[in-house]
Scaffold this active site. Structure first.
Site, PDB file in Angstrom:
ATOM      1  CG  ASP A   1      -2.056   0.979   1.104  1.00  0.00           C
ATOM      2  OD1 ASP A   1      -3.204   0.537   0.962  1.00  0.00           O
ATOM      3  OD2 ASP A   1      -1.798   2.210   1.115  1.00  0.00           O
TER       4      ASP A   1
ATOM      5  CG  ASN B   1     -12.019  -0.558   3.842  1.00  0.00           C
ATOM      6  OD1 ASN B   1     -12.308  -1.004   4.945  1.00  0.00           O
ATOM      7  ND2 ASN B   1     -10.852  -0.009   3.584  1.00  0.00           N
TER       8      ASN B   1
ATOM      9  CB  VAL C   1      -8.973   1.887  -5.309  1.00  0.00           C
ATOM     10  CG1 VAL C   1      -8.733   1.396  -6.734  1.00  0.00           C
ATOM     11  CG2 VAL C   1      -7.874   2.863  -4.891  1.00  0.00           C
TER      12      VAL C   1
ATOM     13  CG  HIS D   1      -8.464  -2.940  -2.542  1.00  0.00           C
ATOM     14  ND1 HIS D   1      -9.343  -2.200  -3.309  1.00  0.00           N
ATOM     15  CD2 HIS D   1      -8.316  -2.262  -1.384  1.00  0.00           C
ATOM     16  CE1 HIS D   1      -9.687  -1.114  -2.650  1.00  0.00           C
ATOM     17  NE2 HIS D   1      -9.087  -1.132  -1.475  1.00  0.00           N
TER      18      HIS D   1
ATOM     19  CG  HIS E   1      -7.029  -2.922   3.045  1.00  0.00           C
ATOM     20  ND1 HIS E   1      -6.252  -1.787   2.903  1.00  0.00           N
ATOM     21  CD2 HIS E   1      -8.194  -2.647   2.425  1.00  0.00           C
ATOM     22  CE1 HIS E   1      -6.930  -0.874   2.229  1.00  0.00           C
ATOM     23  NE2 HIS E   1      -8.113  -1.374   1.927  1.00  0.00           N
TER      24      HIS E   1
HETATM   25  P1  5GP Z   1      -9.732   1.485   0.171  1.00  0.00           P
HETATM   26  O1  5GP Z   1     -10.012   2.656   1.013  1.00  0.00           O
HETATM   27  O2  5GP Z   1     -10.270   1.639  -1.227  1.00  0.00           O
HETATM   28  O3  5GP Z   1     -10.128   0.183   0.800  1.00  0.00           O
HETATM   29  O4  5GP Z   1      -8.163   1.390   0.064  1.00  0.00           O
HETATM   30  C1  5GP Z   1      -7.455   1.841  -1.037  1.00  0.00           C
HETATM   31  C2  5GP Z   1      -6.007   1.706  -0.656  1.00  0.00           C
HETATM   32  O5  5GP Z   1      -5.241   1.885  -1.820  1.00  0.00           O
HETATM   33  C3  5GP Z   1      -5.558   2.747   0.363  1.00  0.00           C
HETATM   34  O6  5GP Z   1      -5.037   2.089   1.507  1.00  0.00           O
HETATM   35  C4  5GP Z   1      -4.517   3.562  -0.394  1.00  0.00           C
HETATM   36  O7  5GP Z   1      -3.446   3.972   0.418  1.00  0.00           O
HETATM   37  C5  5GP Z   1      -4.081   2.616  -1.481  1.00  0.00           C
HETATM   38  N1  5GP Z   1      -3.668   3.285  -2.686  1.00  0.00           N
HETATM   39  C6  5GP Z   1      -4.267   4.328  -3.301  1.00  0.00           C
HETATM   40  N2  5GP Z   1      -3.601   4.668  -4.411  1.00  0.00           N
HETATM   41  C7  5GP Z   1      -2.550   3.812  -4.499  1.00  0.00           C
HETATM   42  C8  5GP Z   1      -1.486   3.665  -5.446  1.00  0.00           C
HETATM   43  O8  5GP Z   1      -1.374   4.377  -6.430  1.00  0.00           O
HETATM   44  N3  5GP Z   1      -0.584   2.675  -5.200  1.00  0.00           N
HETATM   45  C9  5GP Z   1      -0.679   1.839  -4.127  1.00  0.00           C
HETATM   46  N4  5GP Z   1       0.270   0.905  -3.985  1.00  0.00           N
HETATM   47  N5  5GP Z   1      -1.674   1.958  -3.220  1.00  0.00           N
HETATM   48  C10 5GP Z   1      -2.591   2.928  -3.408  1.00  0.00           C
END
Ligand code: 5GP
Length: 104
Positions: free
Chosen positions: A28, A84, A93, A97, A99
């Site tokens: 992340d 999430n 995103v 995914h 975590h």
């Molecule tokens: P969500 O809130 O959608 O469950 O988590 C999205 C995760 O993607 C977040 O923890 C964020 O830090 C991570 N993330 C967002 N943009 C990028 C990126 O460009 N590269 C990587 N490796 N992680 C990302």
């Protein structure tokens, strides 16, 4: 195309920890724990709410990948896994995914 699809296609950089035909695991970009990985299916599915019957084995496989990666990194004594789903806030995103977080 989602941000993660661009990462999967190498159109955007990422730190890849593990990859197999249907799943990729990356670090992340904004870690919330000592180890914070994202287990991402290569198939672009927006949210858990959008899962279809055909996705059943893929979702199952994500947990087996989590188990393997945690063992390989020697953090399998303590880690947590979460999806999430909250379009207005929690899920940033729109490509599912899992975590994987550990502070070991
Ligand atoms: P969500 O809130 O959608 O469950 O988590 C999205 C995760 O993607 C977040 O923890 C964020 O830090 C991570 N993330 C967002 N943009 C990028 C990126 O460009 N590269 C990587 N490796 N992680 C990302």
């Amino acid at each position: 195309m989602s941000l993660f699809t661009k990462i999967i296609n190498r159109e955007l950089p990422s730190d890849i920890v593990y990859e197999q035909s249907d799943i990729i695991v990356i670090k992340d970009i904004n870690p919330q724990a000592k180890t914070h990985l994202l287990i991402i299916p290569k198939k672009e599915i927006s949210t858990i709410n959008d899962l279809e019957e055909i996705d059943r084995p893929l979702i199952s496989e994500m947990f087996f990948v989590a188990k393997k990666v945690a063992k390989d990194l020697n953090i399998d004594e303590w880690y947590k896994l979460n999806f999430n789903v909250w379009k207005k806030w929690w899920q940033e995103v729109m490509h599912i995914h899992l975590h994987l977080l550990s502070n070991i």
